[in-house]
Design an enzyme around this catalytic site. Structure first.
Site, PDB file in Angstrom:
ATOM      1  N   ASP A  62     124.339   1.914 -47.743  1.00 28.47           N
ATOM      2  CA  ASP A  62     125.069   1.205 -46.701  1.00 28.47           C
ATOM      3  C   ASP A  62     126.158   2.156 -46.190  1.00 28.47           C
ATOM      4  OD1 ASP A  62     126.055  -2.306 -46.404  1.00 28.47           O
ATOM      5  OD2 ASP A  62     126.103  -0.640 -44.979  1.00 28.47           O
TER       6      ASP A  62
HETATM    7  C1  GLC Z   1     127.347  -2.383 -42.333  1.00 34.45           C
HETATM    8  C2  GLC Z   1     126.553  -3.416 -43.094  1.00 34.45           C
HETATM    9  C3  GLC Z   1     125.079  -3.162 -43.091  1.00 34.45           C
HETATM   10  C4  GLC Z   1     124.664  -2.446 -41.814  1.00 34.45           C
HETATM   11  C5  GLC Z   1     125.312  -1.087 -41.827  1.00 34.45           C
HETATM   12  C6  GLC Z   1     124.984  -0.269 -40.565  1.00 34.45           C
HETATM   13  O1  GLC Z   1     128.555  -2.125 -42.983  1.00 34.45           O
HETATM   14  O2  GLC Z   1     126.941  -3.687 -44.429  1.00 34.45           O
HETATM   15  O3  GLC Z   1     124.433  -4.420 -43.255  1.00 34.45           O
HETATM   16  O4  GLC Z   1     123.255  -2.323 -41.747  1.00 34.45           O
HETATM   17  O5  GLC Z   1     126.720  -1.160 -41.991  1.00 34.45           O
HETATM   18  O6  GLC Z   1     125.575  -0.858 -39.458  1.00 34.45           O
END
Ligand code: GLC
Length: 730
Positions: free
Chosen positions: A268
């Site tokens: 993430d």
């Molecule tokens: C965010 C979220 C995740 C998302 C990622 C990219 O913080 O936790 O669900 O896919 O960043 O945007």
């Protein structure tokens, strides 16, 4: 997945820098939107990103959109870098792209996984037309604490419902051919346990037993991988002290070792960098080593892998064959979606220009929305309303609103397509002018004279439609709430309007279960409408006026008060259950019953379904024993005793009376939506097998245990009369 000879030869030619390049994904600053949606963190500006792509140091980009610019980025990667390795282009397409569908939690209320497959397919068609072929969805976090804002993004509190929607959404996004131009790679997230953050506080620690992790939080991921997902996103949270994005037991031991996952894991957003903040890594170099060697193949946005892997390889702390393993996984997924044969797939400006979301998907958006609306309450059959001959007042901050229609995580919604409540209701009424519309209050603040105007409109009306609930910003990531209630200004509006005595229908807007109080709770009728997306107004009108008989059921328990959180139906009994016979020394709250206001599975209809007694049979003969390797048929007759066609979500629950680990008081094991015309009846049968009764036992084995079970076929998780059966020993 094995690389073909061509890619093995390519790998052999790659420099260490080029290999590490494949292990990094960065916000796509070369295209619109990326700058709007991601917090600043080591982002490469457009010029830097272009140069990094040209140098072969970028494996993927995300959250930029547009076929023309995307095609140019891909051209640079393919034609101007030394080895011409195409980019993966991903984004958060969670519940729709330009056409926005209900939030996933709302869609789960339909109890129709096939509907979710259709909306995911539609999202993929729109997203791949705009230069994306990878989505960071579905979100699979089982959430039992409604204070957590991200409960909106998945399928609620139940694992069986979560499994069904996980697989359906993967199938929908990916379609039948991963190399097709309209196929979008799915990413089950957030692996794992993120939905169990303590106190519902986002990013918080998770403490749970192995059994709960394996029986509740992991199964939707297994269902998603079994449905063909090839990437997984690792979570922010720590589990029992080990951050998920450095958890080798999960990312390698379980994902690779037990489940045989062959795709790649992407972190993430800066989750590897955050190992330092967790206090799990002393510095960014150590964080890099811990995350990569635990099994996170691709680092999102932090830049840590590019910065530290070269040195870690030089020092021998990260062997080159581990680098090659990660690169093989990434190249194999790129190969699987056809990028090496067709790098410009999903990058056709003519397809993007020709796409008409309205024509293509509005009807689906309308159907998905109305199938997600739960009729919580309908005293004196106030609903459905007539389309004429009634003076209606639509009151509340969402009456005219267009900015709180989509719900969280809709980065690319086309607001021009949206139908708000006023538009939808006026279009449905025979005399659109018969609808008074008054804001009454803001979403968070009172409006001068707002309540007076609302009270005046309510006094003139036969029925008030009260459009209240959570602002969109209260839902989603980093939106944990201590009190899951309608904002105070709106509660005041509701209380004032109800005091007029005019019947009130609450059109509730929310990204989670809410604790309803006062006039909101006591309204004559309540529709749980979540955030319904593009077709909001049309779908609400369909249900309000009876053009669609509501068929959705709650995927999360609505509590009596915020203080009950976490509250979920499949809880343990405890040694002192709240029974009438017990003295005050029992598991109870002083202020209220230890139960939901509206339980998991609850939802009303405009018709009346009558359930017969549960019948148990095996091989056609009545039975009350499930043989160890046999099956047991559990049946019930269902009759539509009302005057309208309707759809009933028939739910199969069991309770394992005695277990080597205490078992939930009820567990959903199957469900089916059954359509019946007035007066029609049918027999609904489910087949129970031993493996559906299995759980992580005291010994750690996943197994069923012989003994006595209760079984229900019921309209919700508290209703029905149980029958009993015995699971016989082998
Ligand atoms: C965010 C979220 C995740 C998302 C990622 C990219 O913080 O936790 O669900 O896919 O960043 O945007």
């Amino acid at each position: 997945m094995r690389l073909d000879d061509r890619l093995e030869a390519l790998l052999a030619r790659m420099t260490l820098e080029e290999k590490i390049g494949q292990l990094g994904i960065f916000a796509d600053m070369l295209r619109p939107f990326a700058a709007d949606v991601n917090p600043e963190m080591n982002e490469l500006n457009a010029g830097e990103l272009r140069e990094q792509i040209r140098a072969g140091r970028v494996g993927a980009v995300f959250n930029g959109v547009g076929a023309v610019q995307g095609r140019e980025s891909q051209r640079i990667a393919v034609e101007e870098s030394r080895l011409g390795i195409p980019l993966l282009m991903g984004a958060d397409v969670i519940h729709g792209m330009r056409t926005v569908f209900p939030i996933p939690l709302g869609e789960a209320a339909s109890f129709e996984p096939e509907l979710a497959e259709r909306t995911a397919r539609a999202a993929a068609i729109e997203a791949t037309a705009s230069g994306l072929h990878w989505t960071f969805a579905p979100t699979l976090d089982i959430a039992r604490d409604q204070r957590w804002g991200r409960v909106a993004e998945a399928a609620g509190e139940d694992v069986v419902l979560g499994n069904a929607f996980a697989a359906a959404r993967v199938r929908g996004f990916q379609g039948s051919d991963l190399t097709a131009n309209d196929s979008m790679l799915a990413t089950p997230k957030h692996f794992a346990g993120y939905g169990a953050v303590m106190g519902g506080l986002d990013y918080n620690s998770v403490e749970m037993s192995e059994g709960t992790l394996r029986d509740v939080h992991l199964p939707p991921f297994k269902a998603a991988l079994d449905a063909g997902a090839l990437t997984v996103m690792s979570a922010f949270n720590d589990i029992n002290g080990v951050p998920a994005s450095a958890h080798d037991g999960l990312l390698t031991g379980l994902l690779r070792g037990e489940w045989g996952f062959k795709g790649f894991v992407v972190s993430d957003y800066t989750a590897d960098f955050e190992l330092v903040a967790h206090g799990f890594a002393g510095d960014e170099r150590e964080a890099t080593k811990l995350s990569f060697t635990a099994g996170v193949d691709m680092s999102m946005q932090s830049g840590l892998y590019a910065a530290h892997l070269p040195d870690l390889v030089a020092s021998g702390e990260v062997p080159m064959d581990v680098i090659d393993q990660g690169v093989r996984r990434v190249l194999a997924v790129k190969q699987a979606i056809g990028l090496f044969d067709n790098p410009y797939r999903s990058l056709d400006p003519e397809v993007e220009a020709a796409l008409d979301p309205q024509a293509l998907h509005f009807d689906l958006a309308r159907d998905a929305a109305r199938r997600s609306i739960v009729l919580l309450k309908n005293d004196d059959d106030l609903l459905p309303l007539r389309k004429s001959g009634q003076k209606l007042a639509l009151i509340g901050p969402y009456a005219r609103d267009r900015d709180n229609i989509e719900g969280c995580w809709t980065l690319f919604g086309d607001t021009r397509l949206h139908v708000n409540l006023e538009d939808g209701l006026r279009a449905a009424l025979e005399d659109g002018d018969a609808l008074d519309v008054v804001d009454g209050s803001g979403m968070e603040d009172a409006i001068d004279g707002g309540i007076d105007a609302a009270v005046e409109a309510a006094r003139k009306a036969d029925v008030v439609l009260l459009a209240i609930g959570e602002p969109q910003g209260y839902s989603g990531e980093a939106q944990s709430r201590t009190r899951i209630v309608v904002p105070a200004a709106q509660q005041a509006l509701a209380d004032a309007v109800a005091a007029t005595g005019t019947p009130v229908v609450v059109l509730l807007r929310h990204g989670r279960a809410l604790a309803l109080h006062g006039a909101v709770r006591d309204a004559q009728a309540i529709l749980a409408t979540w955030f319904l997306g593009t077709a909001t107004g049309t779908a609400v009108a369909d249900v309000l006026f009876g053009d669609y008989n509501p068929s959705a059921r709650l995927p999360v328990s609505f509590p009596r008060d915020s203080g009950q959180q976490p509250l979920y139906y499949n809880r343990q009994r405890t040694g002192r259950p709240e029974l009438p016979t017990m003295s005050e020394f029992k598991s109870r709250w002083r202020e209220m019953p230890h139960s939901a206001l509206y339980p998991f599975g609850h939802g009303l209809s405009y018709t009346r379904f009558v359930y017969g007694d549960v019948e148990l049979s095996s091989d056609g003969a009545s039975a009350d024993t499930l043989d160890w390797d046999g099956t047991l048929t559990v049946s019930v007759t269902l009759r539509n005793d009302g005057s309208r066609f309707g759809e009933e979500v028939v739910q199969l629950y069991i309770h394992d009376r005695v277990g080597s680990r205490v078992r939930p008081i009820r567990e959903l094991k199957d469900f089916r939506k059954v359509a019946l015309a007035p007066g029609e009846h049918t027999t609904v049968s489910f087949t129970l097998r031993r493996d559906q009764l299995a759980f992580t036992t005291r010994s750690g084995a996943f197994a069923a245990e012989p003994g006595l079970f209760d079984v229900w076929i019921a309209p919700d998780s508290e209703a029905g009369t149980a029958a009993q059966f015995t699971l016989a020993r082998a």
